[in-house]
Design a protein around this motif. Structure first.
Motif, PDB file in Angstrom:
ATOM      1  N   GLU B 160      15.995   5.602 -22.814  1.00 42.69           N
ATOM      2  CA  GLU B 160      17.304   4.945 -22.828  1.00 42.69           C
ATOM      3  C   GLU B 160      17.303   3.923 -23.946  1.00 42.69           C
ATOM      4  OE1 GLU B 160      18.220   2.666 -19.335  1.00 42.69           O
ATOM      5  OE2 GLU B 160      16.287   1.663 -19.302  1.00 42.69           O
ATOM      6  N   LYS B 161      18.497   3.606 -24.425  1.00 50.89           N
ATOM      7  CA  LYS B 161      18.634   2.575 -25.440  1.00 50.89           C
ATOM      8  C   LYS B 161      19.033   1.267 -24.777  1.00 50.89           C
ATOM      9  CE  LYS B 161      19.721   5.315 -29.525  1.00 50.89           C
ATOM     10  NZ  LYS B 161      20.773   5.748 -30.460  1.00 50.89           N
ATOM     11  N   ILE B 162      18.434   0.192 -25.256  1.00 49.96           N
ATOM     12  CA  ILE B 162      18.753  -1.131 -24.724  1.00 49.96           C
ATOM     13  C   ILE B 162      19.217  -2.019 -25.866  1.00 49.96           C
ATOM     14  CG2 ILE B 162      17.840  -3.169 -23.554  1.00 49.96           C
ATOM     15  CD1 ILE B 162      15.970  -1.373 -22.008  1.00 49.96           C
ATOM     16  N   PHE B 163      20.339  -2.674 -25.647  1.00 48.52           N
ATOM     17  CA  PHE B 163      20.900  -3.572 -26.654  1.00 48.52           C
ATOM     18  C   PHE B 163      20.895  -5.000 -26.120  1.00 48.52           C
ATOM     19  CE2 PHE B 163      22.666   0.594 -27.523  1.00 48.52           C
ATOM     20  CZ  PHE B 163      22.537   0.694 -28.903  1.00 48.52           C
ATOM     21  N   ILE B 164      20.511  -5.919 -26.999  1.00 52.19           N
ATOM     22  CA  ILE B 164      20.569  -7.342 -26.654  1.00 52.19           C
ATOM     23  C   ILE B 164      21.912  -7.885 -27.133  1.00 52.19           C
ATOM     24  CG2 ILE B 164      19.549  -9.613 -27.083  1.00 52.19           C
ATOM     25  CD1 ILE B 164      17.766  -7.816 -25.429  1.00 52.19           C
ATOM     26  N   ASP B 165      22.663  -8.469 -26.221  1.00 57.37           N
ATOM     27  CA  ASP B 165      23.956  -9.051 -26.575  1.00 57.37           C
ATOM     28  C   ASP B 165      23.888 -10.567 -26.473  1.00 57.37           C
ATOM     29  OD1 ASP B 165      24.860  -6.433 -26.671  1.00 57.37           O
ATOM     30  OD2 ASP B 165      25.771  -6.493 -24.677  1.00 57.37           O
ATOM     31  N   GLU B 166      24.802 -11.233 -27.178  1.00 57.10           N
ATOM     32  CA  GLU B 166      24.938 -12.669 -26.950  1.00 57.10           C
ATOM     33  C   GLU B 166      25.596 -12.886 -25.604  1.00 57.10           C
ATOM     34  OE1 GLU B 166      26.666 -15.878 -29.540  1.00 57.10           O
ATOM     35  OE2 GLU B 166      25.929 -14.495 -31.086  1.00 57.10           O
ATOM     36  N   ILE B 167      25.140 -13.886 -24.897  1.00 57.22           N
ATOM     37  CA  ILE B 167      25.686 -14.137 -23.565  1.00 57.22           C
ATOM     38  C   ILE B 167      27.121 -14.660 -23.686  1.00 57.22           C
ATOM     39  CG2 ILE B 167      24.900 -16.536 -23.378  1.00 57.22           C
ATOM     40  CD1 ILE B 167      23.982 -15.795 -20.508  1.00 57.22           C
ATOM     41  N   LYS B 168      27.970 -14.241 -22.733  1.00 60.07           N
ATOM     42  CA  LYS B 168      29.350 -14.738 -22.696  1.00 60.07           C
ATOM     43  C   LYS B 168      29.640 -15.317 -21.318  1.00 60.07           C
ATOM     44  CE  LYS B 168      31.237 -11.490 -26.052  1.00 60.07           C
ATOM     45  NZ  LYS B 168      31.661 -10.099 -26.167  1.00 60.07           N
ATOM     46  N   ASP B 169      30.273 -16.471 -21.292  1.00 59.30           N
ATOM     47  CA  ASP B 169      30.683 -17.101 -20.030  1.00 59.30           C
ATOM     48  C   ASP B 169      29.518 -17.244 -19.062  1.00 59.30           C
ATOM     49  OD1 ASP B 169      33.297 -17.122 -21.012  1.00 59.30           O
ATOM     50  OD2 ASP B 169      33.670 -15.097 -20.249  1.00 59.30           O
ATOM     51  N   HIS B 183      22.820  -2.823 -21.675  1.00 57.09           N
ATOM     52  CA  HIS B 183      23.083  -4.049 -22.432  1.00 57.09           C
ATOM     53  C   HIS B 183      22.559  -5.259 -21.669  1.00 57.09           C
ATOM     54  CE1 HIS B 183      25.928  -2.432 -25.527  1.00 57.09           C
ATOM     55  NE2 HIS B 183      25.937  -1.435 -24.655  1.00 57.09           N
ATOM     56  N   VAL B 184      21.860  -6.132 -22.394  1.00 57.13           N
ATOM     57  CA  VAL B 184      21.259  -7.319 -21.771  1.00 57.13           C
ATOM     58  C   VAL B 184      21.743  -8.570 -22.498  1.00 57.13           C
ATOM     59  CG1 VAL B 184      19.099  -8.464 -21.140  1.00 57.13           C
ATOM     60  CG2 VAL B 184      19.218  -5.957 -21.185  1.00 57.13           C
ATOM     61  N   PRO B 185      22.484  -9.433 -21.795  1.00 59.12           N
ATOM     62  CA  PRO B 185      22.941 -10.676 -22.438  1.00 59.12           C
ATOM     63  C   PRO B 185      21.811 -11.706 -22.450  1.00 59.12           C
ATOM     64  CG  PRO B 185      24.221 -10.123 -20.441  1.00 59.12           C
ATOM     65  CD  PRO B 185      22.976  -9.311 -20.424  1.00 59.12           C
TER      66      PRO B 185
END
Lengths: 200, 200
Positions: B160-169, B183-185
């Motif tokens: 699986e592909k995992i993406f690091i995102d900037e956290i929101k709220d 997706h991981v914030p």
């Protein structure tokens, strides 16, 4: 972070020992400390809560203030910590933000290991210290009650040799030889990997 | 361990994500698992007690037996874990030997991080799992009471592909997009490094 000392993980782990004597004159740049925290930031966190916070210190003034809050090397009975000139030149204090969670799970160990491995890669070394005079440290640094003081990572340019020995008679106590080299007995792999009683 | 994928620590840490879907047909050699435990063996241990023990599993039979003891990905409400074919092909169970100490301090997190970084270097991936049906697992594997079941490390060839995102709220929940990418914030560095109130 630049890869100053390319090595595979085994070499990195083997070189990451608990150093307690340093070249205190060696300055550690704040950027280096921030890079180490970034390694912790990108490491696993229980339920992805990311409740850890970090205080970074690399000045003589703050290093002198933090030093007395640390209990050094419990097994070395006649040694109360590194002398002046051999003390850490930076500290990272790991805090737990209780406004996020009250339980920090395995996060502190995971984060601390990422940081210490990163320090080795930077040509540095240090020691994870859990034996802390927490209230004195909290008062001196004015750390708000919402933060639990979890671990101090003492960092510097190592100025001691550490040898890994095979454990004898189940005695885990580290010790110093005549040349003040530090020796650490480690359990062999075959003692750690359990076999046998699971079948059936 | 051979350095199959030379990379610096930053790259290694960034690639070490919590994978939960794998190519289950990929066999992981016991020697690889032993090499990973050796990384844990040489990592820091509180007061050098070295109280952790390890159970290694790489057979279909045991992987099938261990799988039901795991609670997967609490934030993914309609997903109860990897389907057959996507499950881990090895497990390392970290135990605490209570005949050595009752408190395992930061050792499990430190050891687990060394192992997971080593897995990445080997081209593998996995997930540290603390949400375990401990009594069922203990009974099935006949783990003696003197060992505390601390963590399961599920390992495999990531699928699986995992993406690091900037956290929101301030929302830390990981999620899956339409393509089933994970997706991981993550909190930004400036939120983790505290400044300001320490002066004076």
């Amino acid at each position: 972070m630049n890869n100053k000392n390319a090595m595979d993980l085994k070499e990195l782990v083997y070189k990451t020992r608990s150093f307690r004597r340093f070249d205190e004159s060696y300055h550690i740049d704040l950027k280096v400390l921030e890079g180490l925290v970034d390694l912790a930031r990108m490491s696993a966190s229980a339920a992805n809560r990311q409740p850890l916070k970090y205080l970074l210190f690399n000045t003589t003034e703050f290093c002198q203030r933090i030093f007395p809050s640390i209990a050094w090397a419990a097994y070395l009975k006649d040694w109360y910590g590194p002398d002046s000139g051999e003390r850490p030149s930076a500290y990272i204090i790991i805090l737990g933000d209780k406004s996020i969670t009250e339980t920090f799970s395995f996060d502190p160990g995971i984060a601390a290991q990422s940081i210490m491995l990163g320090a080795t890669e930077e040509g540095l070394g240090g020691c994870m210290i859990g034996s802390i005079k927490r209230e004195a440290l909290r008062n001196d640094l004015r750390i708000p009650e919402k933060f639990e003081i979890i671990l101090i990572l003492a960092l510097g340019k190592p100025a001691e040799k550490i040898f890994i020995d095979e454990i004898k008679d189940d005695d885990v106590k580290y010790w110093r030889d005549d040349q003040q080299n530090h020796h650490v007995p480690k359990r062999p792999l075959k003692e750690l990997i359990l076999k046998g009683y699971l079948i059936g």
